[in-house]
Scaffold this motif. Structure first.
Motif, mmCIF file in Angstrom:
data_model
loop_
_atom_site.group_PDB
_atom_site.id
_atom_site.type_symbol
_atom_site.label_atom_id
_atom_site.label_comp_id
_atom_site.label_asym_id
_atom_site.label_seq_id
_atom_site.Cartn_x
_atom_site.Cartn_y
_atom_site.Cartn_z
ATOM 1 N N THR A 88 1.700 -7.507 11.608
ATOM 2 C CA THR A 88 0.995 -7.594 10.334
ATOM 3 C C THR A 88 0.507 -9.015 10.071
ATOM 4 O OG1 THR A 88 2.409 -5.820 9.474
ATOM 5 C CG2 THR A 88 1.162 -7.097 7.869
ATOM 6 N N GLU A 89 1.328 -9.984 10.437
ATOM 7 C CA GLU A 89 0.942 -11.380 10.252
ATOM 8 C C GLU A 89 -0.274 -11.723 11.121
ATOM 9 O OE1 GLU A 89 3.597 -15.377 9.396
ATOM 10 O OE2 GLU A 89 4.287 -13.922 10.880
ATOM 11 N N GLU A 90 -0.246 -11.302 12.372
ATOM 12 C CA GLU A 90 -1.372 -11.549 13.280
ATOM 13 C C GLU A 90 -2.617 -10.792 12.817
ATOM 14 O OE1 GLU A 90 0.119 -10.402 17.070
ATOM 15 O OE2 GLU A 90 1.258 -12.263 17.375
ATOM 16 N N PHE A 91 -2.400 -9.604 12.272
ATOM 17 C CA PHE A 91 -3.518 -8.805 11.755
ATOM 18 C C PHE A 91 -4.221 -9.551 10.616
ATOM 19 C CE2 PHE A 91 -5.170 -5.460 8.907
ATOM 20 C CZ PHE A 91 -5.934 -4.721 9.788
ATOM 21 N N ALA A 92 -3.443 -10.141 9.718
ATOM 22 C CA ALA A 92 -4.022 -10.881 8.595
ATOM 23 C C ALA A 92 -4.838 -12.074 9.071
ATOM 24 C CB ALA A 92 -2.903 -11.344 7.660
ATOM 25 N N LEU A 93 -4.402 -12.725 10.127
ATOM 26 C CA LEU A 93 -5.106 -13.897 10.653
ATOM 27 C C LEU A 93 -6.418 -13.528 11.342
ATOM 28 C CD1 LEU A 93 -2.062 -15.912 12.065
ATOM 29 C CD2 LEU A 93 -3.416 -16.443 10.041
#
Length: 237
Positions: A88-93
């Motif tokens: 999810t963190e990588e998706f946001a970036l």
């Protein structure tokens, strides 16, 4: 099957027959030994050359097959519990524009770690332009208690628009981002309310995703999710 094997190896059979013939002729005194050696060496050289050419043909065939075989990128991908936070963190970036949140559970952001990794990453990203929320009316109290104070502490807080509160009947929740550079392209992380996709923690009804579905930009589901978000956002209260 045997005849096919024979036909496939006619060149080898011809070389063996010629070699036997040369040896027989030598034993009959018709040709000298030096001729036999020369014939055998010539046949061996021809066979080696033919095998080399055949090997090159096989390599070219393999290259052609490799080029024609394409492994298609799946339209959706299941994200498992142990991968959720990092994914999810990588998706946001990856976002290159607006972020849309639909029907999320506000109580899950009570945890500062979850807020930081699921939402703050988008808020602080220089590539995020706006963040929109379409939320169920039942989440309004949790928003004011668990989310708004945390958003106010973020340097990109002005990107976050006031939530649109609706009565939502859909049993889905999703986060959608822009991933296109030269053209519009969106991707989404989709969850379903209830087991097995979402688990309930504690006595206050805190819901946290257990599994997510990553919907890629080439999936026709993207347009359907866009329609749901826009329709709920624009409909009368």
């Amino acid at each position: 099957m045997k005849w096919k094997a024979v036909l496939k190896n006619l060149d080898v059979i011809a070389i063996i027959a010629a070699s036997i013939g040369a040896i027989v002729l030598h034993h009959l005194g018709i040709i000298p030994e030096t001729y036999v050696i020369s014939i055998l060496l010539m046949l061996l050289a021809l066979h080696t050359l033919q095998e080399a050419l055949r090997g090159e043909e096989i390599k070219e065939d393999i290259k052609t097959i490799t080029k024609n075989v394409q492994v298609s990128d799946p339209e959706v991908e299941l994200i498992k519990p142990r991968e959720l936070l990092v994914y999810t963190e990588e998706f946001a970036l990856k976002n290159r524009g607006e972020v849309w949140w639909f029907n999320a559970c506000c109580t899950m952001f009570r945890s500062q770690e979850l807020f930081d990794r699921l939402l703050k990453t988008s808020i602080d990203s220089s590539r995020t332009t706006k963040i929109y929320f379409v939320m169920n009316k039942t989440m309004k109290e949790a928003w004011e208690r668990d989310i708004r104070p945390k958003i106010e502490k973020c340097r990109g807080r002005d990107k976050v628009q006031e939530p649109v509160w609706r009565e939502i009947d859909e049993d889905i929740a999703f986060q959608m981002i822009d991933v296109g550079v030269d053209r519009e392209a969106k991707e989404a992380l989709l969850a379903f309310w209830g087991e097995p996709f979402m688990m309930e923690l504690g006595s206050e009804g805190q819901h946290v995703p257990r599994y997510l579905i990553h919907v890629k930009s080439q999936s026709e589901l993207i347009s359907r999710l866009q329609d749901i978000f826009v329709r709920c956002r624009l409909k009368n209260s």
